[in-house]
Design a protein around this motif. Structure first.
Motif, PDB file in Angstrom:
ATOM      1  N   PRO A 187       0.818  -1.227   0.000  1.00 10.32           N
ATOM      2  CA  PRO A 187       0.000   0.000   0.000  1.00 10.32           C
ATOM      3  C   PRO A 187       0.846   1.268   0.000  1.00 10.32           C
ATOM      4  O   PRO A 187       0.442   2.278  -0.551  1.00 10.32           O
ATOM      5  CB  PRO A 187      -0.822  -0.104   1.284  1.00 10.32           C
ATOM      6  CG  PRO A 187      -0.217  -1.180   2.098  1.00 10.32           C
ATOM      7  CD  PRO A 187       0.557  -2.067   1.189  1.00 10.32           C
ATOM      8  N   ILE A 188       2.021   1.240   0.632  1.00 10.30           N
ATOM      9  CA  ILE A 188       2.891   2.418   0.606  1.00 10.30           C
ATOM     10  C   ILE A 188       4.159   2.024  -0.119  1.00 10.30           C
ATOM     11  O   ILE A 188       4.964   1.245   0.387  1.00 10.30           O
ATOM     12  CB  ILE A 188       3.206   2.912   2.023  1.00 10.30           C
ATOM     13  CG1 ILE A 188       1.913   3.366   2.701  1.00 10.30           C
ATOM     14  CG2 ILE A 188       4.214   4.070   1.977  1.00 10.30           C
ATOM     15  CD1 ILE A 188       2.079   3.798   4.123  1.00 10.30           C
ATOM     16  N   ASN A 189       4.310   2.535  -1.326  1.00 12.38           N
ATOM     17  CA  ASN A 189       5.489   2.176  -2.115  1.00 12.38           C
ATOM     18  C   ASN A 189       6.049   3.415  -2.791  1.00 12.38           C
ATOM     19  O   ASN A 189       5.528   4.517  -2.625  1.00 12.38           O
ATOM     20  CB  ASN A 189       5.156   1.071  -3.129  1.00 12.38           C
ATOM     21  CG  ASN A 189       4.126   1.504  -4.153  1.00 12.38           C
ATOM     22  OD1 ASN A 189       3.536   2.577  -4.060  1.00 12.38           O
ATOM     23  ND2 ASN A 189       3.905   0.666  -5.142  1.00 12.38           N
ATOM     24  N   GLY A 190       7.110   3.195  -3.552  1.00 19.77           N
ATOM     25  CA  GLY A 190       7.785   4.315  -4.205  1.00 19.77           C
ATOM     26  C   GLY A 190       7.140   4.665  -5.526  1.00 19.77           C
ATOM     27  O   GLY A 190       6.022   5.188  -5.580  1.00 19.77           O
ATOM     28  N   LEU A 191       7.835   4.383  -6.620  1.00 20.08           N
ATOM     29  CA  LEU A 191       7.350   4.723  -7.954  1.00 20.08           C
ATOM     30  C   LEU A 191       5.980   4.094  -8.223  1.00 20.08           C
ATOM     31  O   LEU A 191       5.746   2.935  -7.887  1.00 20.08           O
ATOM     32  CB  LEU A 191       8.342   4.242  -9.012  1.00 20.08           C
ATOM     33  CG  LEU A 191       9.699   4.958  -9.037  1.00 20.08           C
ATOM     34  CD1 LEU A 191      10.661   4.233  -9.960  1.00 20.08           C
ATOM     35  CD2 LEU A 191       9.545   6.412  -9.464  1.00 20.08           C
ATOM     36  N   LYS A 192       5.100   4.867  -8.830  1.00 21.55           N
ATOM     37  CA  LYS A 192       3.755   4.391  -9.174  1.00 21.55           C
ATOM     38  C   LYS A 192       3.676   4.176 -10.695  1.00 21.55           C
ATOM     39  O   LYS A 192       4.567   4.582 -11.436  1.00 21.55           O
ATOM     40  CB  LYS A 192       2.721   5.454  -8.787  1.00 21.55           C
ATOM     41  CG  LYS A 192       2.864   5.982  -7.374  1.00 21.55           C
ATOM     42  CD  LYS A 192       2.222   5.071  -6.384  1.00 21.55           C
ATOM     43  CE  LYS A 192       2.191   5.668  -4.980  1.00 21.55           C
ATOM     44  NZ  LYS A 192       2.065   4.627  -3.958  1.00 21.55           N
ATOM     45  N   HIS A 193       2.554   3.602 -11.132  1.00 25.27           N
ATOM     46  CA  HIS A 193       2.334   3.420 -12.576  1.00 25.27           C
ATOM     47  C   HIS A 193       2.567   4.733 -13.338  1.00 25.27           C
ATOM     48  O   HIS A 193       3.209   4.746 -14.378  1.00 25.27           O
ATOM     49  CB  HIS A 193       0.883   2.970 -12.845  1.00 25.27           C
ATOM     50  CG  HIS A 193       0.619   1.545 -12.474  1.00 25.27           C
ATOM     51  ND1 HIS A 193      -0.031   1.197 -11.325  1.00 25.27           N
ATOM     52  CD2 HIS A 193       0.905   0.373 -13.112  1.00 25.27           C
ATOM     53  CE1 HIS A 193      -0.130  -0.129 -11.265  1.00 25.27           C
ATOM     54  NE2 HIS A 193       0.429  -0.651 -12.324  1.00 25.27           N
ATOM     55  N   ILE A 194       2.028   5.821 -12.790  1.00 22.11           N
ATOM     56  CA  ILE A 194       2.084   7.103 -13.506  1.00 22.11           C
ATOM     57  C   ILE A 194       3.537   7.552 -13.718  1.00 22.11           C
ATOM     58  O   ILE A 194       3.905   8.057 -14.779  1.00 22.11           O
ATOM     59  CB  ILE A 194       1.257   8.183 -12.755  1.00 22.11           C
ATOM     60  CG1 ILE A 194       1.173   9.481 -13.569  1.00 22.11           C
ATOM     61  CG2 ILE A 194       1.791   8.468 -11.370  1.00 22.11           C
ATOM     62  CD1 ILE A 194       0.164  10.482 -12.999  1.00 22.11           C
TER      63      ILE A 194
END
Length: 293
Positions: A187-194
């Protein structure tokens, strides 16, 4: 050209002396230019030793100073993994890739807050991710190297196994990949899809993208809304968890449908409305992409 990493990237393994760290460092060094890329390990208790010729340093900062490494990969067990991420951030590496699964959410909250306080330039990939690969150049993480083939299709995914599925299909169809990036399911991560879509959009060697998401959270919808107005390349989308019951926590820590907009159906609808071609069958991702090129 590739995104984030290439054959000249220098990498530190944090947790190089553990069983997982040793196994995957060895596998990564055997892939493409890995022997040149993996230049250091970190373990405060084993500084001055080496692992199969890779020198071990006491801190990330020292490893960076001695070797010029700009990226680290983290195989530290869950209890110490957040501290390992922060060590990479405080050493001002360009990219920290955290493979570790099961880091407490509270620890990741602290990491995120600390990165914001520092206005950190370090990009974080993961945690709970398979890592990333630029085929025939370098792999950093736990993905099987042999299924990848150099090509012009980008892959970004929250699911490790579905990354491999998409990659294998692209390879079988003769398309190959420019880079494949596993962003992880926490749920809390670094780089996202965007973030990864923006990189692929700017990469002259990527012609199209497969984007794989999961139920839970707003990430895929945010990426789709951005892509609608900004993405110059075609995207094929898949969301894992079409049959998942609402309100039930699934395997990935982040995959909990809280209601409404984060079900698979809702995400697929938004993606389609934003011009992303989607499939509900993971075995069709490659074929669908080939059909729109």
């Amino acid at each position: 050209m590739s995104i984030l990493i290439n054959k000249d990237t220098k990498v530190i393994t944090q947790g190089i002396t553990g069983k997982t760290g040793q196994f995957h460092t060895r596998m990564c060094r055997e892939y493409a230019n890995g022997k040149e890329c993996f230049v250091a390990g970190v373990n405060p208790k084993r500084a001055g030793e080496d692992f199969e010729g890779v020198p071990i340093y006491g801190t990330v900062k020292e490893a960076k100073e001695q070797t010029g490494a700009t990226v680290s990969v983290i195989y530290v067990p869950p209890a110490g993994a957040a501290a390992a991420i922060l060590e990479a951030v405080e050493a001002e590496l360009d990219l920290a890739i955290c493979i570790t699964e099961g880091i407490p959410v509270r620890d990741m909250l602290e990491v995120r807050n600390r990165m914001r306080e520092l206005n950190s330039k370090t990009l974080l990939l993961g945690p709970n991710c398979p890592g990333l690969i630029t085929p025939d150049e370098i792999k950093i993480g736990i993905m099987p190297g042999h299924i990848h083939r150099k090509g012009r299709i980008g892959v970004v995914s929250r699911s490790g196994t579905l990354t491999y599925e998409a990659v294998a299909q692209l390879t079988e169809l003769g398309l190959g990949q420019s880079s494949a990036v596993g962003i992880g399911g926490d749920p809390i991560n670094g780089l996202k899809h965007i973030d990864v879509l923006k990189m692929f959009n700017d990469d002259p060697d990527t012609d199209a993208v497969i984007m794989i998401g999961e139920i839970g959270g707003p990430d895929e919808v945010n990426a789709a809304l951005w892509a609608k107005d900004n993405m110059k390349k075609p995207i094929v989308g898949f969301i894992a968890g079409v049959t998942a019951p609402p309100g039930k926590r699934m395997g990935h820590a982040g995959a909990l449908i809280s209601g409404g907009a984060d079900t698979a159906d809702a995400k697929l609808e938004v993606m389609e409305a934003c011009g992303i071609k989607t499939t509900r069958n993971p075995s069709e991702m490659g074929k669908l992409l080939k059909s729109i090129l």
